[in-house]
Design an enzyme around this catalytic site. Structure first.
Site, PDB file in Angstrom:
ATOM      1  N   GLN A  15      54.161  37.945  36.872  1.00  0.00           N
ATOM      2  CA  GLN A  15      55.345  37.187  36.786  1.00  0.00           C
ATOM      3  C   GLN A  15      56.187  37.855  37.650  1.00  0.00           C
ATOM      4  O   GLN A  15      57.182  36.961  38.336  1.00  0.00           O
ATOM      5  CB  GLN A  15      55.745  37.299  35.471  1.00  0.00           C
ATOM      6  CG  GLN A  15      55.787  38.414  34.473  1.00  0.00           C
ATOM      7  CD  GLN A  15      56.206  38.447  33.506  1.00  0.00           C
ATOM      8  OE1 GLN A  15      56.605  37.453  32.918  1.00  0.00           O
ATOM      9  NE2 GLN A  15      55.699  39.528  32.721  1.00  0.00           N
ATOM     10  N   LEU A  16      56.434  39.116  38.027  1.00  0.00           N
ATOM     11  CA  LEU A  16      57.551  39.391  38.753  1.00  0.00           C
ATOM     12  C   LEU A  16      57.083  39.239  40.355  1.00  0.00           C
ATOM     13  O   LEU A  16      57.876  38.945  40.990  1.00  0.00           O
ATOM     14  CB  LEU A  16      57.398  41.079  38.614  1.00  0.00           C
ATOM     15  CG  LEU A  16      58.679  41.957  39.668  1.00  0.00           C
ATOM     16  CD1 LEU A  16      59.853  41.119  39.438  1.00  0.00           C
ATOM     17  CD2 LEU A  16      58.651  43.307  39.307  1.00  0.00           C
ATOM     18  N   THR A  60      48.448  45.885  33.399  1.00  0.00           N
ATOM     19  CA  THR A  60      49.687  45.801  32.418  1.00  0.00           C
ATOM     20  C   THR A  60      49.085  45.594  30.979  1.00  0.00           C
ATOM     21  O   THR A  60      50.035  45.510  30.197  1.00  0.00           O
ATOM     22  CB  THR A  60      50.601  44.711  32.996  1.00  0.00           C
ATOM     23  OG1 THR A  60      49.499  43.457  33.056  1.00  0.00           O
ATOM     24  CG2 THR A  60      51.169  45.036  34.390  1.00  0.00           C
ATOM     25  N   THR A  95      58.151  51.491  33.932  1.00  0.00           N
ATOM     26  CA  THR A  95      58.232  51.303  32.743  1.00  0.00           C
ATOM     27  C   THR A  95      59.205  51.965  31.727  1.00  0.00           C
ATOM     28  O   THR A  95      59.143  53.221  31.569  1.00  0.00           O
ATOM     29  CB  THR A  95      56.921  50.767  32.267  1.00  0.00           C
ATOM     30  OG1 THR A  95      57.119  50.518  31.013  1.00  0.00           O
ATOM     31  CG2 THR A  95      56.049  52.074  32.215  1.00  0.00           C
ATOM     32  N   TYR A 119      48.853  53.741  29.184  1.00  0.00           N
ATOM     33  CA  TYR A 119      49.686  52.787  30.313  1.00  0.00           C
ATOM     34  C   TYR A 119      50.881  53.484  30.597  1.00  0.00           C
ATOM     35  O   TYR A 119      51.045  53.707  31.666  1.00  0.00           O
ATOM     36  CB  TYR A 119      50.016  51.627  29.702  1.00  0.00           C
ATOM     37  CG  TYR A 119      50.849  50.531  30.271  1.00  0.00           C
ATOM     38  CD1 TYR A 119      50.747  49.994  31.490  1.00  0.00           C
ATOM     39  CD2 TYR A 119      52.358  50.596  29.899  1.00  0.00           C
ATOM     40  CE1 TYR A 119      51.349  49.161  32.273  1.00  0.00           C
ATOM     41  CE2 TYR A 119      53.162  49.942  30.657  1.00  0.00           C
ATOM     42  CZ  TYR A 119      52.856  49.205  31.783  1.00  0.00           C
ATOM     43  OH  TYR A 119      53.546  48.545  32.603  1.00  0.00           O
ATOM     44  N   LYS A 123      51.689  54.987  34.385  1.00  0.00           N
ATOM     45  CA  LYS A 123      52.903  54.604  35.259  1.00  0.00           C
ATOM     46  C   LYS A 123      53.834  55.749  35.787  1.00  0.00           C
ATOM     47  O   LYS A 123      54.283  55.781  36.757  1.00  0.00           O
ATOM     48  CB  LYS A 123      53.833  53.593  34.600  1.00  0.00           C
ATOM     49  CG  LYS A 123      53.030  52.262  34.273  1.00  0.00           C
ATOM     50  CD  LYS A 123      52.477  51.373  35.251  1.00  0.00           C
ATOM     51  CE  LYS A 123      53.830  50.869  35.793  1.00  0.00           C
ATOM     52  NZ  LYS A 123      53.414  50.010  36.992  1.00  0.00           N
ATOM     53  N   TRP A 141      60.328  45.049  29.351  1.00  0.00           N
ATOM     54  CA  TRP A 141      60.011  43.892  28.340  1.00  0.00           C
ATOM     55  C   TRP A 141      60.088  42.603  29.374  1.00  0.00           C
ATOM     56  O   TRP A 141      61.085  41.621  29.045  1.00  0.00           O
ATOM     57  CB  TRP A 141      61.085  43.842  27.277  1.00  0.00           C
ATOM     58  CG  TRP A 141      60.848  44.763  26.453  1.00  0.00           C
ATOM     59  CD1 TRP A 141      60.283  46.048  26.392  1.00  0.00           C
ATOM     60  CD2 TRP A 141      61.354  44.689  24.708  1.00  0.00           C
ATOM     61  NE1 TRP A 141      60.546  46.578  25.177  1.00  0.00           N
ATOM     62  CE2 TRP A 141      60.993  45.648  24.201  1.00  0.00           C
ATOM     63  CE3 TRP A 141      62.126  43.802  23.942  1.00  0.00           C
ATOM     64  CZ2 TRP A 141      61.467  46.026  22.753  1.00  0.00           C
ATOM     65  CZ3 TRP A 141      62.355  43.852  22.616  1.00  0.00           C
ATOM     66  CH2 TRP A 141      61.915  45.217  22.254  1.00  0.00           C
TER      67      TRP A 141
HETATM   68  N1  LIG Z   1      55.582  43.147  31.831  1.00  0.00           N
HETATM   69  C1  LIG Z   1      56.300  43.935  31.278  1.00  0.00           C
HETATM   70  O1  LIG Z   1      57.034  43.940  30.243  1.00  0.00           O
HETATM   71  C2  LIG Z   1      56.590  45.090  32.236  1.00  0.00           C
HETATM   72  C3  LIG Z   1      57.902  46.265  31.704  1.00  0.00           C
HETATM   73  C4  LIG Z   1      57.954  47.163  32.636  1.00  0.00           C
HETATM   74  C5  LIG Z   1      57.297  47.339  33.810  1.00  0.00           C
HETATM   75  N2  LIG Z   1      56.455  46.518  34.157  1.00  0.00           N
HETATM   76  C6  LIG Z   1      55.847  46.650  35.506  1.00  0.00           C
HETATM   77  O2  LIG Z   1      56.466  45.611  36.295  1.00  0.00           O
HETATM   78  C7  LIG Z   1      55.104  45.312  37.268  1.00  0.00           C
HETATM   79  C8  LIG Z   1      54.923  43.790  37.176  1.00  0.00           C
HETATM   80  O3  LIG Z   1      54.701  43.433  36.018  1.00  0.00           O
HETATM   81  P1  LIG Z   1      54.304  41.956  35.582  1.00  0.00           P
HETATM   82  O4  LIG Z   1      55.143  41.885  34.263  1.00  0.00           O
HETATM   83  O5  LIG Z   1      54.659  40.957  36.894  1.00  0.00           O
HETATM   84  O6  LIG Z   1      52.795  41.896  35.193  1.00  0.00           O
HETATM   85  P2  LIG Z   1      51.665  40.671  35.556  1.00  0.00           P
HETATM   86  O7  LIG Z   1      52.386  39.484  35.449  1.00  0.00           O
HETATM   87  O8  LIG Z   1      50.498  41.137  34.488  1.00  0.00           O
HETATM   88  O9  LIG Z   1      51.165  40.943  36.971  1.00  0.00           O
HETATM   89  C9  LIG Z   1      50.562  41.891  37.514  1.00  0.00           C
HETATM   90  C10 LIG Z   1      49.724  41.369  38.720  1.00  0.00           C
HETATM   91  O10 LIG Z   1      49.046  42.555  39.156  1.00  0.00           O
HETATM   92  C11 LIG Z   1      47.605  41.883  39.470  1.00  0.00           C
HETATM   93  N3  LIG Z   1      46.732  42.954  39.334  1.00  0.00           N
HETATM   94  C12 LIG Z   1      45.977  43.637  38.616  1.00  0.00           C
HETATM   95  N4  LIG Z   1      45.238  44.529  38.812  1.00  0.00           N
HETATM   96  C13 LIG Z   1      45.243  44.493  40.247  1.00  0.00           C
HETATM   97  C14 LIG Z   1      44.609  45.239  41.491  1.00  0.00           C
HETATM   98  N5  LIG Z   1      43.578  45.900  40.983  1.00  0.00           N
HETATM   99  N6  LIG Z   1      44.876  44.789  42.658  1.00  0.00           N
HETATM  100  C15 LIG Z   1      45.506  43.937  42.982  1.00  0.00           C
HETATM  101  N7  LIG Z   1      46.459  43.254  41.912  1.00  0.00           N
HETATM  102  C16 LIG Z   1      46.004  43.612  40.435  1.00  0.00           C
HETATM  103  C17 LIG Z   1      47.380  41.156  38.538  1.00  0.00           C
HETATM  104  O11 LIG Z   1      46.210  40.037  38.808  1.00  0.00           O
HETATM  105  P3  LIG Z   1      45.112  39.379  37.873  1.00  0.00           P
HETATM  106  O12 LIG Z   1      46.333  38.409  37.160  1.00  0.00           O
HETATM  107  O13 LIG Z   1      44.255  39.052  38.700  1.00  0.00           O
HETATM  108  O14 LIG Z   1      45.084  40.529  36.754  1.00  0.00           O
HETATM  109  C18 LIG Z   1      48.830  40.422  38.256  1.00  0.00           C
HETATM  110  O15 LIG Z   1      48.954  39.256  38.950  1.00  0.00           O
HETATM  111  C19 LIG Z   1      53.871  46.247  37.010  1.00  0.00           C
HETATM  112  O16 LIG Z   1      54.180  47.287  37.892  1.00  0.00           O
HETATM  113  C20 LIG Z   1      54.403  46.451  35.736  1.00  0.00           C
HETATM  114  O17 LIG Z   1      53.687  47.958  35.329  1.00  0.00           O
HETATM  115  C21 LIG Z   1      56.065  45.348  33.667  1.00  0.00           C
END
Ligand SMILES: NC(=O)c1ccc[n+]([C@@H]2O[C@H](COP(=O)([O-])OP(=O)(O)OC[C@H]3O[C@@H](n4cnc5c(N)ncnc54)[C@H](OP(=O)(O)O)[C@@H]3O)[C@@H](O)[C@H]2O)c1
Length: 274
Positions: A15-16, A60, A95, A119, A123, A141
């Site tokens: 999503q990001l 994630t 995070t 997790y 991170k 979030w």
């Molecule tokens: N979501 C939250 O609430 C939140 C909060 C704070 C910080 N963050 C951080 O913000 C960042 C973006 O989060 P997001 O919410 O956009 O997460 P997301 O929607 O789960 O996207 C993560 C992406 O990473 C990909 N991925 C997973 N394993 C991988 C690998 N081994 N190699 C390459 N790509 C891989 C996933 O691909 P697949 O779909 O194929 O698995 C997915 O496209 C992350 O670093 C997360 O830790 C997130």
């Protein structure tokens, strides 16, 4: 920062990642999905030279990390090491889960992390793996118009049922990926280091669910429950509001504005606008 050579986004289908590819569409943006680069492996040799790497790829699944700690570390810590090996300026996303949530007031950059979950630990290790020259953007979030997230889940559930149980004893800042992507652009003109980038305002998950139903015009009652009733494998911080103490920190709009922007993007008018 001048972006003449372009921007590389890892995790581009997340999503990001999607929001960042859109935000930087005016530069040459290369968005790599997991199929194009599994970040737990070293970077492919043929990657283009870029001005900056926006490293969003991550494990994630917070609960899944409890039972798969090595796999989560391989993606989150190993993946960040590999992104740093590209040698370009690097932004990594961390995070609110690096904190234990016991402070009871907003966390700023100088507060000591103490992650409760696997997790959160991976991170925090990833922050160190990014190197001293990286920007560490701690956010919280996240929700957007793609992927699985709380807003999209509540919209589905709210259309199917007339009541949903949601936890009311975790407080944080629901952050819209479109607003975060805009703040990342600003961040590139600030010095590297840890920056807290989260929406203004704060709420509990239950309050957030109520706001989603209200804005989307859905009739669904929110039954407020305690975290322990869900019996999730990973502990979550009870209070993880992020604020910045750094001069010149990019400011994000209030989470409710983010919610409205997300609903608009999803093609739903907010109830207020009707
Ligand atoms: N979501 C939250 O609430 C939140 C909060 C704070 C910080 N963050 C951080 O913000 C960042 C973006 O989060 P997001 O919410 O956009 O997460 P997301 O929607 O789960 O996207 C993560 C992406 O990473 C990909 N991925 C997973 N394993 C991988 C690998 N081994 N190699 C390459 N790509 C891989 C996933 O691909 P697949 O779909 O194929 O698995 C997915 O496209 C992350 O670093 C997360 O830790 C997130």
């Amino acid at each position: 920062m001048e972006l003449s050579r372009g921007v590389l986004v890892t995790g581009a289908a997340g999503q990001l990642g999607v929001a960042l590819c859109e935000e930087f569409a005016d530069s040459a943006v290369a968005g790599l999905t997991r199929t194009e680069w599994d970040v737990s492996a070293p970077p492919p040799r043929e990657l283009p030279g870029v001005d900056v790497v926006l490293h969003t790829a991550a494990w994630t699944d917070v609960d899944g990390a409890e039972t798969h700690p090595q796999e989560a570390a391989a993606v989150n810590v190993g993946g960040t090491q590999h992104a740093a090996e590209l040698g370009a300026p690097l932004v990594v996303f961390s995070t609110d889960y690096v904190f234990d949530g016991r402070k009871g007031e907003p966390y700023v950059e100088s507060d000591a992390p103490n992650p409760l979950s696997v997790y959160g630990r991976t991170k925090l290790e990833a922050e160190a793996a990014a190197g001293e020259d990286a920007w560490i953007a701690r956010t919280s979030w996240l929700f957007g118009w793609t992927s699985t997230n709380f807003v999209r889940t509540m919209l589905r559930v709210g259309a199917e049922r007339n009541e949903v149980a949601v936890v009311d004893d975790q407080r944080g800042c629901p952050t819209y990926v479109g607003h975060l992507a805009g703040a990342v652009r600003e961040l590139l003109d600030r010095p590297p280091g840890v920056w807290h980038l989260a929406a203004d305002g704060d709420c509990s998950w239950a309050e957030f669910a109520e706001a989603i139903f209200e804005e989307a015009g859905l009739v669904c009652r929110v039954r407020r429950i305690k975290t322990e009733e869900l019996a999730r494998p990973a502990p979550r911080p009870p209070y993880s509001v992020l604020r910045s103490e750094r001069p010149g920190a990019p400011r994000l709009p209030h989470w409710r504005e983010g919610l409205r922007a997300c609903l608009d993007r999803l093609g739903l008018e907010s109830a207020e606008a009707r």
